[in-house]
Scaffold this active site. Structure first.
Site, PDB file in Angstrom:
ATOM      1  N   LYS A 138      26.142  43.295  62.482  1.00  0.00           N
ATOM      2  CA  LYS A 138      27.475  43.484  63.071  1.00  0.00           C
ATOM      3  C   LYS A 138      27.373  43.947  64.517  1.00  0.00           C
ATOM      4  O   LYS A 138      28.052  43.413  65.403  1.00  0.00           O
ATOM      5  CB  LYS A 138      28.284  44.495  62.262  1.00  0.00           C
ATOM      6  CG  LYS A 138      29.645  44.826  62.889  1.00  0.00           C
ATOM      7  CD  LYS A 138      30.428  45.821  62.060  1.00  0.00           C
ATOM      8  CE  LYS A 138      29.879  47.225  62.158  1.00  0.00           C
ATOM      9  NZ  LYS A 138      30.143  47.839  63.502  1.00  0.00           N
ATOM     10  N   ASP A 157      33.355  44.108  60.698  1.00  0.00           N
ATOM     11  CA  ASP A 157      33.618  45.518  60.430  1.00  0.00           C
ATOM     12  C   ASP A 157      34.620  45.622  59.284  1.00  0.00           C
ATOM     13  O   ASP A 157      35.047  44.616  58.714  1.00  0.00           O
ATOM     14  CB  ASP A 157      34.112  46.231  61.695  1.00  0.00           C
ATOM     15  CG  ASP A 157      35.481  45.750  62.155  1.00  0.00           C
ATOM     16  OD1 ASP A 157      36.115  44.930  61.452  1.00  0.00           O
ATOM     17  OD2 ASP A 157      35.931  46.196  63.218  1.00  0.00           O
TER      18      ASP A 157
END
Length: 217
Positions: A138, A157
């Protein structure tokens, strides 16, 4: 924080209102590599700080450290002291110090030339995850997007994952994100992006803005 259940209709309605603001931000991302090496490193440090912490808080403390000269010259203790409000601040301070060493060349930060060597964003992301301690899938995707090199990558997220579930792109929010799970969800998001005719980078900022109330980075 919005508690609304996201729908495709809502996506299009909000995108119509915020499209110019979102695309202005993406234009800034695309032009970041024209800026000094230090600015690229600042984005990396911001992304290193974001896990389990508010993005706005992370950006504020990183910006403060830049102004005070701590980000580039401070010790791990100096940095940790500045990272108030950021979770796991001592670990993240250590990550920043290690990243500073990794990208140092003759006392200067050199990061752009390394990033531009990679043939595509996926290769760049894999390298970053492997070499930069504290940077997961991420965070590496976030960094590459913010410097204009990963506009087709997903930044998975909690806001985006929950939204993808609400939009029936995924069945459930996974408890853990292995590389394979991350890439599978990313591909589903790409397919959805094409289906609703909203580019990936726009879609990420759009979802984030709906869930938080504003366009950020």
């Amino acid at each position: 924080m919005s508690s609304l259940v996201l729908t495709v209709k809502m996506l299009h309605e909000v995108y119509k209102r915020r499209r110019n603001e979102i695309q202005k931000r993406i234009f800034e991302f695309k032009n970041l590599l024209k800026r000094p090496e230090e600015d690229i490193f600042v984005e990396l440090c911001f992304c290193l700080c974001t896990p389990q912490s508010r993005a706005t808080t992370c950006w504020n403390v990183i910006s403060k450290m830049v102004k005070e000269g701590i980000l580039f010259y401070g010790s791990a203790d100096d940095i940790a002291l500045c990272l108030k409000g950021v979770r796991f601040r001592r670990n993240k301070a250590a990550y920043i110090i290690e990243a500073r060493r990794l990208f140092a060349e003759k006392g200067q930060i050199k990061i752009k030339s390394i990033l531009l060597e990679f043939k595509n964003p996926l290769v760049a992301r894999n390298w970053l995850v492997k070499r930069v301690k504290g940077l997961g899938m991420k965070e590496a995707s976030h960094f590459l997007r913010n410097v204009g090199l990963g506009l087709d990558l997903a930044i998975l997220d909690r806001h985006v994952l929950r939204s993808l579930k609400e939009l029936n792109v995924i069945r459930n929010v996974p408890r853990t994100l292995t590389k394979k799970v991350y890439e599978d969800i990313e591909e589903k998001m790409r397919i959805f992006s094409r289906k609703v005719e909203i580019p990936m980078a726009d879609l990420d900022l759009l979802i984030w803005s709906i869930k938080t109330g504003f366009v950020f980075k």
